[in-house]
Design a protein around this motif. Structure first.
Motif, PDB file in Angstrom:
ATOM      1  N   ASN A  50      48.144 -13.047 -21.107  1.00 63.59           N
ATOM      2  CA  ASN A  50      48.578 -12.506 -22.470  1.00 63.59           C
ATOM      3  C   ASN A  50      47.759 -11.297 -22.842  1.00 63.59           C
ATOM      4  O   ASN A  50      48.023 -10.722 -23.743  1.00 63.59           O
ATOM      5  CB  ASN A  50      48.744 -13.380 -23.310  1.00 63.59           C
ATOM      6  N   ASN A  51      46.709 -11.248 -22.212  1.00 65.57           N
ATOM      7  CA  ASN A  51      45.674 -10.160 -22.701  1.00 65.57           C
ATOM      8  C   ASN A  51      45.379  -8.780 -21.831  1.00 65.57           C
ATOM      9  O   ASN A  51      45.182  -7.761 -22.089  1.00 65.57           O
ATOM     10  CB  ASN A  51      44.252 -10.801 -22.756  1.00 65.57           C
ATOM     11  N   ALA A  52      45.889  -9.285 -20.359  1.00 63.95           N
ATOM     12  CA  ALA A  52      45.650  -7.947 -19.776  1.00 63.95           C
ATOM     13  C   ALA A  52      46.586  -8.026 -18.484  1.00 63.95           C
ATOM     14  O   ALA A  52      46.874  -9.253 -17.978  1.00 63.95           O
ATOM     15  CB  ALA A  52      44.143  -7.914 -19.205  1.00 63.95           C
ATOM     16  N   ARG A  53      46.908  -6.560 -17.853  1.00 60.16           N
ATOM     17  CA  ARG A  53      47.626  -6.644 -16.452  1.00 60.16           C
ATOM     18  C   ARG A  53      47.158  -5.682 -15.693  1.00 60.16           C
ATOM     19  O   ARG A  53      46.771  -4.485 -16.408  1.00 60.16           O
ATOM     20  CB  ARG A  53      49.254  -6.730 -17.002  1.00 60.16           C
ATOM     21  N   MET A  54      47.131  -5.798 -14.593  1.00 59.08           N
ATOM     22  CA  MET A  54      46.755  -4.703 -13.628  1.00 59.08           C
ATOM     23  C   MET A  54      47.950  -3.835 -13.458  1.00 59.08           C
ATOM     24  O   MET A  54      49.160  -4.398 -13.055  1.00 59.08           O
ATOM     25  CB  MET A  54      46.327  -5.261 -12.341  1.00 59.08           C
ATOM     26  N   SER A  69      41.551  -6.530 -28.437  1.00 57.99           N
ATOM     27  CA  SER A  69      40.672  -7.522 -28.946  1.00 57.99           C
ATOM     28  C   SER A  69      40.120  -8.041 -27.655  1.00 57.99           C
ATOM     29  O   SER A  69      39.105  -8.931 -27.882  1.00 57.99           O
ATOM     30  CB  SER A  69      41.399  -8.673 -29.706  1.00 57.99           C
ATOM     31  N   ALA A  70      40.570  -8.003 -26.357  1.00 59.11           N
ATOM     32  CA  ALA A  70      40.012  -8.593 -25.217  1.00 59.11           C
ATOM     33  C   ALA A  70      39.438  -7.608 -24.364  1.00 59.11           C
ATOM     34  O   ALA A  70      38.859  -8.034 -23.037  1.00 59.11           O
ATOM     35  CB  ALA A  70      41.271  -9.227 -24.571  1.00 59.11           C
ATOM     36  N   VAL A  71      39.013  -6.486 -24.684  1.00 61.10           N
ATOM     37  CA  VAL A  71      38.495  -5.153 -23.916  1.00 61.10           C
ATOM     38  C   VAL A  71      37.206  -5.877 -23.235  1.00 61.10           C
ATOM     39  O   VAL A  71      36.805  -5.709 -22.272  1.00 61.10           O
ATOM     40  CB  VAL A  71      38.290  -4.068 -24.665  1.00 61.10           C
ATOM     41  N   ASP A  72      36.029  -6.516 -24.078  1.00 54.68           N
ATOM     42  CA  ASP A  72      34.886  -6.668 -23.549  1.00 54.68           C
ATOM     43  C   ASP A  72      34.790  -7.776 -22.688  1.00 54.68           C
ATOM     44  O   ASP A  72      34.118  -7.956 -21.689  1.00 54.68           O
ATOM     45  CB  ASP A  72      34.072  -6.973 -24.804  1.00 54.68           C
ATOM     46  N   LYS A  73      35.614  -8.930 -22.939  1.00 53.02           N
ATOM     47  CA  LYS A  73      35.692  -9.946 -21.805  1.00 53.02           C
ATOM     48  C   LYS A  73      36.251  -9.738 -20.567  1.00 53.02           C
ATOM     49  O   LYS A  73      35.893 -10.076 -19.640  1.00 53.02           O
ATOM     50  CB  LYS A  73      36.541 -11.232 -22.641  1.00 53.02           C
ATOM     51  N   ILE A  74      37.505  -8.914 -20.804  1.00 55.32           N
ATOM     52  CA  ILE A  74      37.975  -8.371 -19.490  1.00 55.32           C
ATOM     53  C   ILE A  74      36.981  -7.525 -18.796  1.00 55.32           C
ATOM     54  O   ILE A  74      37.270  -7.608 -17.436  1.00 55.32           O
ATOM     55  CB  ILE A  74      39.598  -7.679 -19.843  1.00 55.32           C
ATOM     56  N   ARG A  75      36.448  -6.755 -19.220  1.00 59.33           N
ATOM     57  CA  ARG A  75      35.595  -5.745 -18.804  1.00 59.33           C
ATOM     58  C   ARG A  75      34.508  -6.671 -17.873  1.00 59.33           C
ATOM     59  O   ARG A  75      34.085  -6.040 -16.697  1.00 59.33           O
ATOM     60  CB  ARG A  75      35.020  -4.824 -19.803  1.00 59.33           C
TER      61      ARG A  75
END
Length: 106
Positions: A50-54, A69-75
């Motif tokens: 629910n936070n990211a998709r390629m 809100s999820a940029v740092d964790k995903i990065r």
């Protein structure tokens, strides 16, 4: 197969030599990005659906759409998985940019 590698024309021969040297590197790079894509996609599906998709792959880059809100964790997870896509004698360096579009992320 590069028949021009034995050409008498020096320019044709040198072009074939460059192709022979470059092809394995490009193939290896393609294999590495494919492995990275599989790893990243599996991780996203399992933990961050629910936070990211390629959304796109361009040469050696993966482009993701990520909730702010999820940029740092995903990065952090992306860099970790991409740098582990292959075991090499040299470090596999990964840089992740952030922006509202591809241009801004560079």
């Amino acid at each position: 197969y590069l028949p021009e590698i034995n050409a008498r024309n020096k320019q044709m021969q040198q072009a074939a030599e460059r192709t022979a040297i470059n092809a394995p590197m490009q193939g290896t790079a393609a294999d590495i990005i494919k492995r990275a894509m599989v790893s990243v996609e599996d991780w996203l599906q399992e933990h961050h659906q629910n936070n990211a998709r390629m959304i796109l792959q361009v040469h050696d880059e993966l482009i993701l759409e990520v909730r702010e809100s999820a940029v740092d964790k995903i990065r952090a997870g992306l860099e970790k998985r991409m740098s582990a896509a292959a075991s090499l004698d040299v470090p596999l360096l990964v840089e992740a940019g952030v922006g509202n579009n591809w241009d801004e992320a560079h």
